[in-house]
Design a protein around this motif. Structure first.
Motif, PDB file in Angstrom:
ATOM      1  N   ASP A 174       0.794  -1.227   0.000  1.00 36.45           N
ATOM      2  CA  ASP A 174       0.000   0.000   0.000  1.00 36.45           C
ATOM      3  C   ASP A 174       0.826   1.277   0.000  1.00 36.45           C
ATOM      4  O   ASP A 174       0.448   2.277   0.578  1.00 36.45           O
ATOM      5  N   ILE A 187       1.059   3.035  -6.388  1.00 35.52           N
ATOM      6  CA  ILE A 187       0.219   2.356  -7.375  1.00 35.52           C
ATOM      7  C   ILE A 187       1.135   1.888  -8.491  1.00 35.52           C
ATOM      8  O   ILE A 187       1.638   2.681  -9.283  1.00 35.52           O
ATOM      9  N   SER A 199       0.852   0.286 -11.220  1.00 33.68           N
ATOM     10  CA  SER A 199       0.522   0.376 -12.645  1.00 33.68           C
ATOM     11  C   SER A 199       0.638   1.817 -13.160  1.00 33.68           C
ATOM     12  O   SER A 199       0.507   2.047 -14.347  1.00 33.68           O
ATOM     13  N   LEU A 200       0.873   2.759 -12.274  1.00 34.93           N
ATOM     14  CA  LEU A 200       0.979   4.151 -12.709  1.00 34.93           C
ATOM     15  C   LEU A 200       2.437   4.592 -12.747  1.00 34.93           C
ATOM     16  O   LEU A 200       3.304   4.014 -12.104  1.00 34.93           O
ATOM     17  N   LEU A 216      -0.221  12.247  -6.748  1.00 37.52           N
ATOM     18  CA  LEU A 216      -1.530  11.690  -6.413  1.00 37.52           C
ATOM     19  C   LEU A 216      -2.205  12.410  -5.241  1.00 37.52           C
ATOM     20  O   LEU A 216      -3.412  12.618  -5.246  1.00 37.52           O
ATOM     21  N   LEU A 252      -3.220  16.495  -6.283  1.00 39.05           N
ATOM     22  CA  LEU A 252      -3.891  16.848  -7.545  1.00 39.05           C
ATOM     23  C   LEU A 252      -4.763  18.088  -7.395  1.00 39.05           C
ATOM     24  O   LEU A 252      -4.932  18.852  -8.331  1.00 39.05           O
ATOM     25  N   TYR A 289      -9.112  20.088 -14.981  1.00 36.44           N
ATOM     26  CA  TYR A 289      -7.992  19.573 -15.764  1.00 36.44           C
ATOM     27  C   TYR A 289      -6.726  19.444 -14.920  1.00 36.44           C
ATOM     28  O   TYR A 289      -6.506  20.238 -14.012  1.00 36.44           O
ATOM     29  N   ILE A 290      -5.912  18.464 -15.273  1.00 38.13           N
ATOM     30  CA  ILE A 290      -4.600  18.378 -14.648  1.00 38.13           C
ATOM     31  C   ILE A 290      -3.646  19.213 -15.492  1.00 38.13           C
ATOM     32  O   ILE A 290      -3.550  19.028 -16.704  1.00 38.13           O
ATOM     33  N   GLU A 346       6.929   3.366 -15.089  1.00 41.79           N
ATOM     34  CA  GLU A 346       6.008   2.799 -14.104  1.00 41.79           C
ATOM     35  C   GLU A 346       6.805   2.449 -12.842  1.00 41.79           C
ATOM     36  O   GLU A 346       7.905   1.904 -12.943  1.00 41.79           O
ATOM     37  N   LYS A 400       6.428  12.062  -2.501  1.00 41.58           N
ATOM     38  CA  LYS A 400       4.997  12.277  -2.661  1.00 41.58           C
ATOM     39  C   LYS A 400       4.418  13.022  -1.465  1.00 41.58           C
ATOM     40  O   LYS A 400       3.627  13.946  -1.611  1.00 41.58           O
ATOM     41  N   LYS A 448       5.904   0.266 -25.886  1.00 42.07           N
ATOM     42  CA  LYS A 448       5.615  -0.603 -24.762  1.00 42.07           C
ATOM     43  C   LYS A 448       4.435  -0.059 -23.971  1.00 42.07           C
ATOM     44  O   LYS A 448       3.532  -0.795 -23.588  1.00 42.07           O
ATOM     45  N   ARG A 449       4.440   1.255 -23.778  1.00 43.56           N
ATOM     46  CA  ARG A 449       3.388   1.843 -22.969  1.00 43.56           C
ATOM     47  C   ARG A 449       2.037   1.713 -23.648  1.00 43.56           C
ATOM     48  O   ARG A 449       1.020   1.571 -23.005  1.00 43.56           O
ATOM     49  N   LEU A 458      -7.147  13.520 -19.137  1.00 47.67           N
ATOM     50  CA  LEU A 458      -6.713  14.869 -18.769  1.00 47.67           C
ATOM     51  C   LEU A 458      -7.291  15.394 -17.463  1.00 47.67           C
ATOM     52  O   LEU A 458      -6.822  16.394 -16.953  1.00 47.67           O
ATOM     53  N   ARG A 488      -7.796  10.539 -13.474  1.00 48.87           N
ATOM     54  CA  ARG A 488      -6.649  10.045 -12.713  1.00 48.87           C
ATOM     55  C   ARG A 488      -7.130   9.240 -11.514  1.00 48.87           C
ATOM     56  O   ARG A 488      -6.581   8.200 -11.173  1.00 48.87           O
ATOM     57  N   TYR A 489      -8.198   9.722 -10.875  1.00 48.03           N
ATOM     58  CA  TYR A 489      -8.753   9.012  -9.726  1.00 48.03           C
ATOM     59  C   TYR A 489      -9.269   7.628 -10.122  1.00 48.03           C
ATOM     60  O   TYR A 489      -9.169   6.680  -9.353  1.00 48.03           O
ATOM     61  N   TYR A 539      -8.110   5.676 -12.541  1.00 46.75           N
ATOM     62  CA  TYR A 539      -6.956   4.779 -12.689  1.00 46.75           C
ATOM     63  C   TYR A 539      -6.354   4.435 -11.331  1.00 46.75           C
ATOM     64  O   TYR A 539      -5.951   3.300 -11.086  1.00 46.75           O
ATOM     65  N   ALA A 540      -6.283   5.433 -10.437  1.00 48.91           N
ATOM     66  CA  ALA A 540      -5.676   5.196  -9.125  1.00 48.91           C
ATOM     67  C   ALA A 540      -6.521   4.210  -8.319  1.00 48.91           C
ATOM     68  O   ALA A 540      -5.994   3.285  -7.696  1.00 48.91           O
ATOM     69  N   GLY A 587      -6.013   0.858  -9.782  1.00 44.88           N
ATOM     70  CA  GLY A 587      -4.633   0.387  -9.629  1.00 44.88           C
ATOM     71  C   GLY A 587      -4.369  -0.142  -8.239  1.00 44.88           C
ATOM     72  O   GLY A 587      -3.753  -1.192  -8.062  1.00 44.88           O
ATOM     73  N   ASN A 588      -4.815   0.592  -7.223  1.00 49.02           N
ATOM     74  CA  ASN A 588      -4.646   0.146  -5.838  1.00 49.02           C
ATOM     75  C   ASN A 588      -5.543   1.014  -4.969  1.00 49.02           C
ATOM     76  O   ASN A 588      -5.217   2.157  -4.658  1.00 49.02           O
ATOM     77  N   VAL A 601      -4.058   2.525  -1.607  1.00 51.66           N
ATOM     78  CA  VAL A 601      -3.137   3.647  -1.814  1.00 51.66           C
ATOM     79  C   VAL A 601      -3.924   4.893  -2.218  1.00 51.66           C
ATOM     80  O   VAL A 601      -3.660   5.999  -1.735  1.00 51.66           O
ATOM     81  N   ALA A 602      -4.904   4.696  -3.088  1.00 47.52           N
ATOM     82  CA  ALA A 602      -5.704   5.831  -3.540  1.00 47.52           C
ATOM     83  C   ALA A 602      -6.413   6.486  -2.349  1.00 47.52           C
ATOM     84  O   ALA A 602      -6.409   7.698  -2.185  1.00 47.52           O
ATOM     85  N   GLY A 612      -7.099  -0.441 -13.449  1.00 46.61           N
ATOM     86  CA  GLY A 612      -5.943   0.438 -13.448  1.00 46.61           C
ATOM     87  C   GLY A 612      -5.172   0.555 -14.748  1.00 46.61           C
ATOM     88  O   GLY A 612      -4.359   1.444 -14.900  1.00 46.61           O
ATOM     89  N   VAL A 613      -5.401  -0.356 -15.694  1.00 48.74           N
ATOM     90  CA  VAL A 613      -4.655  -0.321 -16.955  1.00 48.74           C
ATOM     91  C   VAL A 613      -5.625  -0.415 -18.127  1.00 48.74           C
ATOM     92  O   VAL A 613      -6.502  -1.277 -18.132  1.00 48.74           O
TER      93      VAL A 613
END
Lengths: 505, 311
Positions: A342, A345, A347-348, A356, A359, A367-368, A394, A410, B7-8, B181, B186-187, B189-190, B193-194, B197-198, B260-261
């Motif tokens: 934990d 993440i 995959s990011l 994170l 934001l 928008y970011i 990643e 972070k 790859k990405r 964007l 982003r939230y 994906y987060a 993803g986990n 953590v999010a 997450g992906v």
């Protein structure tokens, strides 16, 4: 002495972008415990995975019992008597001890039925050889980590392994359990097994190993008899410099300004009547054994878990609705204990992980702000010396130490006034460790209050301005680091001694 | 750098390579395929499946899934036609009501999922049953009718472009912008993803999930209305196939079930593969049963390709 059972000559292995091993020599004898040491990313694991058949070397020779050999799979290495015990165990939680030991090799009766009698007998005799008393019928999920480790060792022996590699075995066990692990290793040694012990804990190496091979940045630094050298020598071989002063200097606090206070905080089953406070610029160490409620305390302060009773007061304001989001807004950061699970993440990318928690600040409307985000990320990479090919990498491709730096960066990026660190240096190498220490002290000097939970007593004593000791969900007392001894803290942590009830300074 | 870029985006890259191969082979095998009429027909078919697949992409990105999508499609289809009954002046109020109801269903899905922690598979499967039961209480046979003006949704053109395509293009574009964007993207994906953590990073993951299921239901309502317009009446079982069909393009498109992906760009490729494949098999006079077999194989082969890539 006896001759080498295995010799590795001039082993070279490259991964895209890194030379993981550069012409490394390594050998191990029968009846020897050979430690393989080095910082994270030094190439220890790669070397062992080559010997275990998981990787193939780009060049170099492996000579096993006098014959040249090349493994094409881990199974082939196993057939040649080489077993490796990883940090993450390969056990099936819902199967019994005996079933796990002989998984895939169960003794069979006719028609493919499993011969349970013979299975139990064989498992029993293996565990007896190791001097371990575990009920064979128990499911693995009911066992502690230390016992699971024993089962892994028994599994290796059941494969008739005579070279047993252990990857950071002490990362998962400690104290008494570590003692019994050492006892087993000595038994194995007496039975003429070769044991390769990977670790970066210097103390252990001197307790258990006959020889030590030190790697750094994929190169061999040297192989030494542990009886011929001392600890500082090995450390300087590992880091390539001497770490005379591991912990940064403390500064005297000029004035005490309270950042956080807890009053009679309780949570059924975890925390009992906890009261203490932390000041601006102070590092408060929290010591205690596993299960003493330290992580639960951290989670309660951060708002990740609820509390049943009591008050949490941040900067003289009682926190009414506590949640991670509100904590972050008030400037609390929380580096969790379990980095793999934990912390990030995976995959990011590095960039997306770094921002994170901020934001809200990076965004404009909804928008970011891409360019601003990249700027912040690049600054963090520079400031924390995070080693990565790009901010778009990643995070799962980063080494453990670098991941920890990403986590720290972070949190430091939020407007930090209190940072909670749960086992901040677990599993990271000596060099990164001292970087983390320096960073913590610098943060404190800049006025951040820090709560550091740690199981490493030298770290607790070396870093803290005050030490709070917990046992069974309660505070047993507060000690000052100049009067603290490891024995004294342990007495309190095991509940044999209590100094005070209130812990306000 | 080029390798890194590849790859990405490898999954998306593979999808479009498969799509290109599919278009080329079908064009060679059938004279009809590349005719203007067939292509226009094909493009009109993209929209109904497209909406729900885009919605489903959101759910799967958060490591969830929405199986109630199909029943919401049926619901919106029969409710609009059933209540409008050809009356022009009722079109707008009924649409508002139907969209509202669909979004409410998504809100209930999302709230139960985030508050109880029960797996989305179970919650949305239950919801599917509840909604489908409700529809069948309302009507057991195709029902209702729509005014002529309503035909526009499925058959109209804007600047000579079929309206369904225009609408789908807008929805897909907005979805891509949202995911790539915005903070909300982003939230998503987060959270997938986990989630822990999010949450510890201050993200209200429960709210993210609730919104995601509302998006799912919203896209289902779009599909339902599109189908009602196309057929001129509401069918209580029209949405049934979308429960699974909405998931297939998402998986072909490289979005991972574990969350997450992935993303909408891949899903769009997946939709075209799915649609063109059945169109091609139709043109080549292959029976529907063979079509099922081929479609199933495409899912398995493409998803295994991504897993190979990962290692």
């Amino acid at each position: 002495m006896s001759k080498n059972i295995v010799e590795m000559h001039q082993i070279t292995k490259a991964f895209p972008g890194v030379l993981a091993l550069d012409s490394v020599d390594f050998n191990c004898m029968q009846g020897e415990v050979h430690a393989l040491v080095g910082e994270n990313g030094a190439g220890k694991s790669t070397l062992m995975k080559i010997l275990a058949g998981a990787y193939r070397p780009d060049s170099g020779r492996i000579i096993l019992r006098g014959n040249d050999i090349a493994f094409h799979s881990p199974r082939e290495a196993q057939r040649h008597g080489i077993s490796i015990i990883y940090q993450e165990f390969n056990l099936i939680p819902d199967l019994s001890v005996a079933e796990n030991i002989f998984l895939g090799r169960e003794p069979q009766k006719r028609m493919g039925f499993i011969d349970n009698t013979s299975l139990s007998e064989k498992a029993q005799s293996l565990l007896e050889d190791l001097g371990v008393a575990i009920d064979l019928g128990m499911r693995v999920s009911e066992l502690g980590v230390a016992q699971q480790q024993m089962i892994e060792i028994a599994k290796a022996l059941s494969l008739n392994a005579d070279i047993i590699m252990m990857d950071e075995p002490s990362a998962v066990v400690s104290g008494k359990e570590l003692e019994s692990l050492f006892r087993i290793i000595r038994t194995l040694k007496a039975n003429k097994k070769a044991i390769i012990y990977i670790s970066h804990r210097i103390d252990e190496i001197f307790q258990i190993a006959d020889r030590a091979t030190v790697l750094k940045d994929g190169k061999l630094v040297g192989t030494v008899q542990t009886s011929d050298v001392d600890k500082p020598k090995v450390v300087s071989m590992m880091v390539g410099r001497s770490l005379s002063e591991t912990f940064p200097q403390r500064k005297k606090l000029k004035q005490k300004q309270e950042v956080l206070a807890l009053k009679n905080v309780s949570r059924e089953g975890f925390l009992k009547d906890i009261s203490f406070n932390v000041h601006k610029g102070e590092i408060l160490g929290i010591a205690g054994l596993v299960g003493a409620g330290r992580s639960e305390l951290a989670r309660a302060i951060f708002g990740a878990d609820p509390i049943d009773m009591g008050e949490i007061i941040l900067k003289e304001k009682i926190i009414k609705k506590s949640s991670p989001k509100n904590s972050i807004v008030s400037g609390i950061g929380f580096v969790t204990e379990n980095r793999a699970h934990d912390g990030l993440i995976h995959s990011l990318s590095l960039r997306k992980n770094l921002t994170l928690a901020i934001l809200e600040r990076v965004k404009k409307w909804f928008y970011i702000r891409d360019r601003y985000e990249k700027e912040i990320s690049k600054q963090s990479v520079d400031q924390f010396k995070i080693i990565t090919p790009s901010i778009e990498q990643e995070v799962r491709y980063l080494s453990g130490g670098n991941q920890q730096k990403v986590i720290l960066a972070k949190w430091i990026n939020i407007n930090l006034s209190l940072l909670i660190l749960d086992e901040p240096t677990r599993g990271i190498d000596v060099g990164t460790k001292s970087e983390v220490y320096t960073l913590m002290r610098r943060l404190a000097d800049q006025g951040t209050a820090i709560i550091m939970i740690s199981s490493e007593l030298p770290e607790i004593i070396g870093m803290s301005d005050r030490i709070l000791v917990m046992h069974d969900g309660e505070i047993m007392g507060v000690v000052s680091p100049d009067k603290a001894t490891e024995e004294g803290i342990l007495m309190m942590a095991t509940g044999q001694k209590r100094t005070i009830n209130k812990a306000e300074g | 750098m080029r390798i890194g870029l590849l790859k990405r985006h490898s999954a998306v890259f593979i999808v479009y390579v498969i799509l290109a191969i599919l278009i080329l082979t079908t064009g060679l095998l059938s004279d009809v395929f590349l005719t203007f009429r067939n292509l226009e027909n094909l493009l009109r078919q993209v929209a109904p499946l497209g909406f729900v697949s885009v919605g489903q992409t959101f759910a799967i990105l958060t490591a969830g899934i929405d199986l109630s999508i199909g029943s919401v499609v049926s619901m919106t289809s029969v409710l609009t036609t059933g209540m409008i009954e050809g009356q022009q002046q009722l079109v707008l109020p009924v649409l508002v009501l139907v969209f509202g109801l669909a979004i409410l269903i998504g809100f209930i899905n999302g709230t139960i999922i985030s508050k109880t922690g029960v797996h989305p598979l179970i919650v949305t499967l239950g919801m599917m049953s509840v909604v489908q039961g409700g529809i069948l209480l309302y009507t057991k046979a195709p029902t209702g009718s729509v005014p002529i003006s309503y035909d526009f949704v499925a058959w109209g053109n804007v600047w000579k472009i079929p309206f369904p395509i225009l609408l789908f293009a807008s929805v897909a574009t907005i979805a891509i912008i949202f995911l790539r964007l915005t903070v909300f993207g982003r939230y998503v994906y987060a959270t997938g993803g986990n989630e822990e953590v999010a949450r510890l990073s201050g993200i209200k993951t429960g709210r993210v999930k609730t919104i995601v299921y509302m998006i799912c239901s919203f896209t289902a309502a779009l599909t339902g209305i599109m189908l009602a317009s196309r057929m001129g009446m509401g069918d209580p079982l029209v949405g049934e196939r979308y429960m699974l069909d909405s998931i297939i393009p998402v998986l072909i498109g490289g979005t991972r079930l574990t969350g997450g992906v992935g993303g909408v760009a891949g899903t769009i490729g997946g939709i075209f593969i799915f649609i063109i494949l059945s169109n091609a098999l139709n043109l080549l006079d292959v029976t529907a049963y063979w079509q099922w077999i081929v479609e199933g194989l495409v899912v398995i082969v493409s998803v295994s390709l991504y897993f190979r890539q990962k290692r």
